[in-house]
Design a protein around this motif. Sequence first.
Motif, PDB file in Angstrom:
ATOM      1  N   THR A 644      74.523 135.934-152.384  1.00 43.80           N
ATOM      2  CA  THR A 644      73.493 134.942-152.698  1.00 43.80           C
ATOM      3  C   THR A 644      73.880 134.255-154.007  1.00 43.80           C
ATOM      4  OG1 THR A 644      71.894 136.457-151.685  1.00 43.80           O
ATOM      5  CG2 THR A 644      70.998 134.577-152.878  1.00 43.80           C
ATOM      6  N   TYR A 648      74.725 128.800-152.861  1.00 46.65           N
ATOM      7  CA  TYR A 648      73.975 129.101-151.641  1.00 46.65           C
ATOM      8  C   TYR A 648      72.495 128.769-151.835  1.00 46.65           C
ATOM      9  CZ  TYR A 648      71.616 131.808-148.028  1.00 46.65           C
ATOM     10  OH  TYR A 648      70.796 132.179-146.991  1.00 46.65           O
ATOM     11  N   TYR A 665      65.519 134.709-151.634  1.00 49.20           N
ATOM     12  CA  TYR A 665      66.808 134.135-151.218  1.00 49.20           C
ATOM     13  C   TYR A 665      67.785 135.229-150.793  1.00 49.20           C
ATOM     14  CZ  TYR A 665      65.378 129.574-152.984  1.00 49.20           C
ATOM     15  OH  TYR A 665      64.737 128.386-153.179  1.00 49.20           O
ATOM     16  N   LYS A 669      69.496 135.493-147.195  1.00 51.33           N
ATOM     17  CA  LYS A 669      70.941 135.645-147.011  1.00 51.33           C
ATOM     18  C   LYS A 669      71.253 136.846-146.137  1.00 51.33           C
ATOM     19  CE  LYS A 669      75.322 134.832-147.880  1.00 51.33           C
ATOM     20  NZ  LYS A 669      76.022 133.665-147.333  1.00 51.33           N
TER      21      LYS A 669
END
Length: 674
Positions: A644, A648, A665, A669
Amino acid sequence: MIPYILYTALILSACFAFYKLLLQKETFFHLNRYILLSCMVLAFILPLVPVPQQLSFRKIDAEKNITLVKAPVENLTSTAVKEPTVQPTLTEQTKQVINVDVLLKCLVYLYWFGVVIFGLNFLMQAVILLFRANSKSVIQDGKFRIVEITGDKAPCSFGNNIFINPEKYEWETYSQILLHEKIHIEQKHTIDLLLAEIVLIFQWFNPFAWQWRKALETNLEFLTDDQMLQQDNVEKESYQFSLLQVAAPQFPLSLTTNYNQSLLKKRIIMMNSKKSNVHTTWKYFFLVPLMVLFACLFNQPAAQSQTLNSKGEAQKETAIQNGMKTDGNWFATIKGNSIEINFKSDENNSSSTFQLSEISNLPRDKQGEFTLTREAGTMYFTGKFEGDRGMGTYKFTANKDYSTAMRKEGVELANDNDLLVFFMINVKVSYVQMLKKNGYTDLDKDQVIPLAALDVNEAYITSIKKAIPEIDLDNLVPFKSLGIDKAFIEEIRSSGYKDVSPGNIIALKSQGIDAKYISDFRSAKNNNDSNDKEVSSNNNDNDNSDDDIIAFKALNIDKAYVDSFKKLGYKNISNSDLIGMKSLNVTPEYVKSFQNAGFQNIEAENLIALKSQDITPDLVKEYKSLGFEDLNLEDIVGAKATGTTPSYIKSMKAKGHNFKSLDRYVALKALANN
């Protein structure tokens, strides 16, 4: 395999550059031919040739130079270097390693796929040419076979076959073509082209290999043209005009020598060029130092067998090979009170040094006989000495009574070759009896040989047993070869290493660890200032520092390294953390970069985690710039470990995923990876 192929490609490329720069324009076509062929062969042979250590630029590990005749030390594994504790999370570095491995495997498969394709192409061309040679109309002209073909194909030759369409050319041109191709056949140019094609099979990826084949073919045409112009019935202008008439749109297969129209301009220029002066041949001699340079730079150095004497000094090992025969040739040199004899039989070669007092009646300046007698048998020599050098033949006769005596002691010598080995080392029956008296009763020849060769005598065994009463027989060999004595063992114990095992001692000695190093190790670990704040993890993991000494030495963790972190406030770093930090190259400069960025109290284990993910203060700032609240270093480590990255996160934000928490996040991911 791949390094070998790449090394071959490098040599071939360098030779092509050498040929292109210095030799291509020379008119020594015969010499150029042999240079081109020799370089092709050398490119594949040279990487396999070991070079003497003193000439090699490559270094080999010291342990490869030390020959322990027989040293099965199982306990050594207990002192292996500790690996830093790694979390089960798949890191970016691990992914990169896996990706590199996958890429290398793909490259290997791709290479062999290319070899198969080009190999099949080679076979197909050969089959087509052989089919044409045996299916078309043929005119036999002595040893030459003139194969009549149809269509607009250029004339060529393969083996002793000349492929030509006679209807295309006038008689004079036709005759010159036949003479040209006959020269190719007479000089066996097909062999050159076949070798070049085989090189291309294994060097298909190398553009210089393709250029090499082209240069070889060009030189063959230059050579043939030169031979043509030396014929009494061939005029230069007429021959050059015939070359122009032969121009055709279709070209023959690459395995053939042909009237190569693509080289027409170069051939005509070369035919009209001034012949090279013989004084320019100096250029060719530069190829030798070029090859020597490649060998010294890249070739594996030849290992020089060595043992260590009782003082730890390297000395040449007596070369005694199991393959040495009981008869053969000898070559000797007298040096002071000793004589060094080299024994040769078939492909075997061994040498040993004897005292002159052991040998009787050396034949000086005349043919004669002399003997060397030991308990295991007698060596009979025939020959003579001229000065201090001599040569002749030898024959070993075994002492059967010695074999019987050894059998009674439990050592079975199966044949005369076994007895010859015991003779060369000079193993006496009394030596085996001494070993048994000291408690080593279950003996075999493979145990006795290294012990006797290293001169593990009773005095040495007795002194070692005073320090380690239950010393194993197999441990005596590495002890002696490494120069471990009673004093060394006592020094190690007096430094605080109380419960040291034979395996530990061997590991310590082989790493060059002595009592001083151990004292420095303990000083660096225990000399803490109680008034300083302990920033690192507390030493509550029950570190056994004795077990970590070898790891510290192997990783070059010294007092200076520990002190450099003490200056930064890390007063009590655990051994496991130090090992992890050193193995991941956590330097004081790396710590300072975080301290300068405002991170003052990073624990040692967190430094390891940060370094393992290659996290820098700049990367931390990049994460923080994304607007996450209460972001800490542990969160960043976890994010980086899952891939991550800031890029990204930015891509997800662009797609409308706007989260305030970094964990969201990371979860996103993880779902994407699954």
